[in-house]
Design an enzyme around this catalytic site. Structure first.
Site: not given
Ligand code: PNS
Length: 156
Positions: A13, A37, A88, A125
């Site tokens: 990150h 998650k 990645r 993570s």
């Molecule tokens: O680090 P991660 O877990 O890969 O991040 C994923 C994250 C938090 C960016 C994604 O789950 C997210 O955008 N969550 C907010 C809810 C949302 O916008 N959902 C629709 C995505 S198109």
């Protein structure tokens, strides 16, 4: 804006944010809930502290923690010109591609993908939590204060 769940933040990150900070005047690192998650290891407050410690060396980077909000909505609210995500390996691509297209449909904001160096493609993570949980060494994969918090968390 660089959204993620950061549970916890790791050097993959940090590399992406360092690169984004060299491309944009300002980078908002946004810790959001990932509905895939549930039950994060670290609380929002703990994640905020770790993010702030990890980006103290960079000017033009701010941190926000928001629960229950769409990344696209927050990106619009903070006036982001782009959403930045790290890639990645090809295994990240399908999900990231779908989210990028959905976020664009919701707001018109495009996603910029930044790759991590080949020495960091295996860092996640999820694996860091797992290695730390069973007493493995995560130094060099996360900043020292994060490694310390992981150790404390699993000795509780
Ligand atoms: O680090 P991660 O877990 O890969 O991040 C994923 C994250 C938090 C960016 C994604 O789950 C997210 O955008 N969550 C907010 C809810 C949302 O916008 N959902 C629709 C995505 S198109």
């Amino acid at each position: 804006m660089f959204p993620g769940s950061f549970d916890p933040i790791h050097y993959g990150h940090i590399e992406v944010v360092e690169k984004a900070a060299s491309l944009f005047d300002h980078v908002v690192v946004a810790s959001l809930s990932n509905p895939q998650k549930a039950n994060p290891l670290f609380s929002g407050e703990e994640r905020k502290e770790m993010l702030e410690e990890s980006f103290a060396h960079l000017s033009g980077v701010s941190v926000v923690i928001v629960e229950g909000v769409l990344a696209a909505t927050l990106a619009k609210e903070v006036g982001a010109s782009a959403i930045v995500k790290g890639l990645r390996a090809v295994t990240d691509f399908d999900n990231e591609f779908q989210m990028a297209q959905m976020n664009h449909r919701l707001t018109g904001i495009d996603t910029l993908f930044i790759t991590t160096s080949s020495s960091r493609t295996f860092i996640s993570s999820r694996l860091i939590r797992e290695v730390a949980r069973y007493g493995g060494d995560v130094s060099g994969l996360v900043p020292d204060p994060v490694a310390k918090r992981l150790q404390e968390k699993f000795s509780e």
